[in-house]
Motif scaffolding. Structure first.
Motif, PDB file in Angstrom:
ATOM      1  N   PRO A 195       0.799  -1.239   0.000  1.00  0.00           N
ATOM      2  CA  PRO A 195       0.000   0.000   0.000  1.00  0.00           C
ATOM      3  C   PRO A 195       0.828   1.285   0.000  1.00  0.00           C
ATOM      4  O   PRO A 195       0.319   2.346  -0.389  1.00  0.00           O
ATOM      5  CB  PRO A 195      -0.830  -0.116   1.287  1.00  0.00           C
ATOM      6  N   LYS A 196       2.084   1.216   0.429  1.00  0.00           N
ATOM      7  CA  LYS A 196       2.910   2.425   0.496  1.00  0.00           C
ATOM      8  C   LYS A 196       3.658   2.706  -0.813  1.00  0.00           C
ATOM      9  O   LYS A 196       4.402   3.679  -0.903  1.00  0.00           O
ATOM     10  CB  LYS A 196       3.917   2.302   1.645  1.00  0.00           C
ATOM     11  N   SER A 197       3.466   1.849  -1.801  1.00  0.00           N
ATOM     12  CA  SER A 197       4.139   2.024  -3.083  1.00  0.00           C
ATOM     13  C   SER A 197       3.154   2.480  -4.148  1.00  0.00           C
ATOM     14  O   SER A 197       1.964   2.141  -4.100  1.00  0.00           O
ATOM     15  CB  SER A 197       4.792   0.711  -3.524  1.00  0.00           C
ATOM     16  N   HIS A 198       3.658   3.265  -5.100  1.00  0.00           N
ATOM     17  CA  HIS A 198       2.827   3.729  -6.201  1.00  0.00           C
ATOM     18  C   HIS A 198       2.964   2.722  -7.342  1.00  0.00           C
ATOM     19  O   HIS A 198       3.926   2.763  -8.110  1.00  0.00           O
ATOM     20  CB  HIS A 198       3.265   5.122  -6.657  1.00  0.00           C
ATOM     21  N   ILE A 199       2.010   1.784  -7.439  1.00  0.00           N
ATOM     22  CA  ILE A 199       2.081   0.697  -8.424  1.00  0.00           C
ATOM     23  C   ILE A 199       0.832   0.693  -9.294  1.00  0.00           C
ATOM     24  O   ILE A 199      -0.294   0.750  -8.793  1.00  0.00           O
ATOM     25  CB  ILE A 199       2.198  -0.677  -7.723  1.00  0.00           C
ATOM     26  N   LYS A 200       1.038   0.627 -10.580  1.00  0.00           N
ATOM     27  CA  LYS A 200      -0.061   0.409 -11.517  1.00  0.00           C
ATOM     28  C   LYS A 200       0.328  -0.759 -12.411  1.00  0.00           C
ATOM     29  O   LYS A 200       1.457  -1.253 -12.337  1.00  0.00           O
ATOM     30  CB  LYS A 200      -0.348   1.670 -12.347  1.00  0.00           C
ATOM     31  N   TYR A 201      -0.596  -1.219 -13.234  1.00  0.00           N
ATOM     32  CA  TYR A 201      -0.242  -2.365 -14.080  1.00  0.00           C
ATOM     33  C   TYR A 201      -0.849  -2.250 -15.471  1.00  0.00           C
ATOM     34  O   TYR A 201      -1.845  -1.554 -15.689  1.00  0.00           O
ATOM     35  CB  TYR A 201      -0.651  -3.684 -13.416  1.00  0.00           C
ATOM     36  N   SER A 202      -0.204  -2.966 -16.394  1.00  0.00           N
ATOM     37  CA  SER A 202      -0.672  -3.021 -17.779  1.00  0.00           C
ATOM     38  C   SER A 202      -0.666  -4.468 -18.241  1.00  0.00           C
ATOM     39  O   SER A 202       0.290  -5.205 -17.964  1.00  0.00           O
ATOM     40  CB  SER A 202       0.236  -2.205 -18.706  1.00  0.00           C
ATOM     41  N   LEU A 203      -1.715  -4.852 -18.924  1.00  0.00           N
ATOM     42  CA  LEU A 203      -1.765  -6.168 -19.561  1.00  0.00           C
ATOM     43  C   LEU A 203      -1.778  -5.927 -21.059  1.00  0.00           C
ATOM     44  O   LEU A 203      -2.706  -5.330 -21.594  1.00  0.00           O
ATOM     45  CB  LEU A 203      -3.014  -6.930 -19.127  1.00  0.00           C
ATOM     46  N   GLU A 204      -0.727  -6.340 -21.707  1.00  0.00           N
ATOM     47  CA  GLU A 204      -0.594  -6.117 -23.143  1.00  0.00           C
ATOM     48  C   GLU A 204      -0.706  -7.452 -23.876  1.00  0.00           C
ATOM     49  O   GLU A 204      -0.094  -8.448 -23.467  1.00  0.00           O
ATOM     50  CB  GLU A 204       0.764  -5.479 -23.463  1.00  0.00           C
ATOM     51  N   ASN A 205      -1.475  -7.472 -24.935  1.00  0.00           N
ATOM     52  CA  ASN A 205      -1.601  -8.696 -25.722  1.00  0.00           C
ATOM     53  C   ASN A 205      -0.332  -8.940 -26.544  1.00  0.00           C
ATOM     54  O   ASN A 205       0.212  -8.030 -27.150  1.00  0.00           O
ATOM     55  CB  ASN A 205      -2.806  -8.617 -26.666  1.00  0.00           C
ATOM     56  N   ILE A 206       0.123 -10.162 -26.543  1.00  0.00           N
ATOM     57  CA  ILE A 206       1.307 -10.527 -27.307  1.00  0.00           C
ATOM     58  C   ILE A 206       0.996 -10.491 -28.796  1.00  0.00           C
ATOM     59  O   ILE A 206      -0.048 -10.992 -29.240  1.00  0.00           O
ATOM     60  CB  ILE A 206       1.792 -11.941 -26.918  1.00  0.00           C
ATOM     61  N   ASN A 207       1.885  -9.880 -29.552  1.00  0.00           N
ATOM     62  CA  ASN A 207       1.794  -9.951 -31.009  1.00  0.00           C
ATOM     63  C   ASN A 207       2.538 -11.207 -31.430  1.00  0.00           C
ATOM     64  O   ASN A 207       3.767 -11.272 -31.366  1.00  0.00           O
ATOM     65  CB  ASN A 207       2.431  -8.713 -31.647  1.00  0.00           C
ATOM     66  N   LEU A 208       1.805 -12.221 -31.854  1.00  0.00           N
ATOM     67  CA  LEU A 208       2.403 -13.526 -32.123  1.00  0.00           C
ATOM     68  C   LEU A 208       3.318 -13.532 -33.342  1.00  0.00           C
ATOM     69  O   LEU A 208       4.018 -14.517 -33.592  1.00  0.00           O
ATOM     70  CB  LEU A 208       1.299 -14.566 -32.294  1.00  0.00           C
ATOM     71  N   LEU A 209       3.326 -12.440 -34.085  1.00  0.00           N
ATOM     72  CA  LEU A 209       4.221 -12.362 -35.242  1.00  0.00           C
ATOM     73  C   LEU A 209       5.662 -12.088 -34.817  1.00  0.00           C
ATOM     74  O   LEU A 209       6.589 -12.260 -35.604  1.00  0.00           O
ATOM     75  CB  LEU A 209       3.753 -11.258 -36.198  1.00  0.00           C
TER      76      LEU A 209
END
Length: 277
Positions: free
Chosen positions: A207-221
């Protein structure tokens, strides 16, 4: 106080790693040890006494050169040295020498500059990739194009295995620097909902850290390295953090490669690599 072993071979390229370490020390209390590994070959016609005298004389010159080189980098940054050390060490094998010294003296990080490698270097390894694949001390690999700037953001790329344990290490790195953390996971579209819940549960534990997240789709190429580079271009982090599995056998490393080591040869931002335990 964090202890960072900063390597240099006196080349212009090696200044990038030095600049990054100095920048870190300007944002948190660190002890920097500037380290140069050298080797002097003994002429077959020389006796031991003659060679020892010559080697001691050369070592004195090399130590003075290191001190002057470090001072010039500080001056170029307009920075004032804090707690620093200058160490030279004689060894035929540079990578092993760096790892042994860092391990024996219990350093928190090894900071090294890196250049892009050609096909031969990628097969047989560079100093940087060898350290990443073998060092038990976390390695910061800094591209030779790095210009010092405040470390504001950390992009943590994860496969979600050992997430809580790894996040703790990332938080311990980022918080003293006042840097925000963005957790990145590359996945298939069908996994997004499940992975979101896993990540959110772990983030709540810090809780004391500034954390966000991203889920990125893999480009299979494209492979993982290319996918990572695309994300970095979009997010522009100060540093990328990854964890690598060093337990792979020699032939797996040679033919399958380590994505982390491969990325270090192509990275556009500094890369901090922790060994998976």
């Amino acid at each position: 106080m964090k202890k960072i072993l900063v390597t240099t071979d006196f080349s212009s390229n090696s200044k990038a790693g030095m600049r990054f370490a100095i920048q870190m020390a300007s944002q948190q209390e660190c002890e920097l040890t500037f380290f140069h590994s050298y080797y002097i070959m003994k002429p077959t016609s020389w006796g031991e006494k003659t060679f020892t005298s010559y080697e001691n004389h050369e070592a004195t010159k090399i130590k003075a050169k290191l001190e002057k080189f470090v001072a010039a980098v500080y001056a170029g940054m307009g920075a004032v040295p804090g707690k620093i050390n200058h160490v030279i060490s004689s060894s035929f094998i540079t990578d092993a020498n760096i790892m042994k010294y860092a391990s024996d003296k219990k350093f928190d990080f090894i900071c090294i500059s890196r250049r892009g490698g050609g096909k031969v270097k990628k097969i047989f390894g560079t100093n940087t990739s060898n350290l990443i694949l073998q060092s038990k001390v976390p390695v910061i690999a800094v591209p030779n194009t790095y210009k010092h700037t405040r470390i504001k953001s950390v992009l943590y790329a994860t496969d979600l295995s050992d997430l809580e344990k790894e996040m703790k290490q990332v938080v311990e790195f980022a918080n003293p620097l006042g840097a925000e953390i963005e957790l990145l996971h590359l996945n298939y579209p069908s996994d997004i909902v499940f992975n979101s819940k896993v990540i959110e549960n772990v983030i709540r534990k810090f809780p004391k850290s500034h954390i966000k997240y991203s889920l990125e789709n893999i480009n299979l190429l494209y492979n993982l390295v290319v996918n990572l580079q695309a994300v970095i271009k979009k997010h522009k982090p100060s540093i990328l953090v990854m964890f690598t599995d060093q337990s792979q056998g020699f032939f797996q490393k040679l033919f399958l490669s380590s994505s982390t080591a491969e990325y270090s040869l192509n990275s556009s931002v500094p890369l901090l690599v922790y060994p998976k335990k």
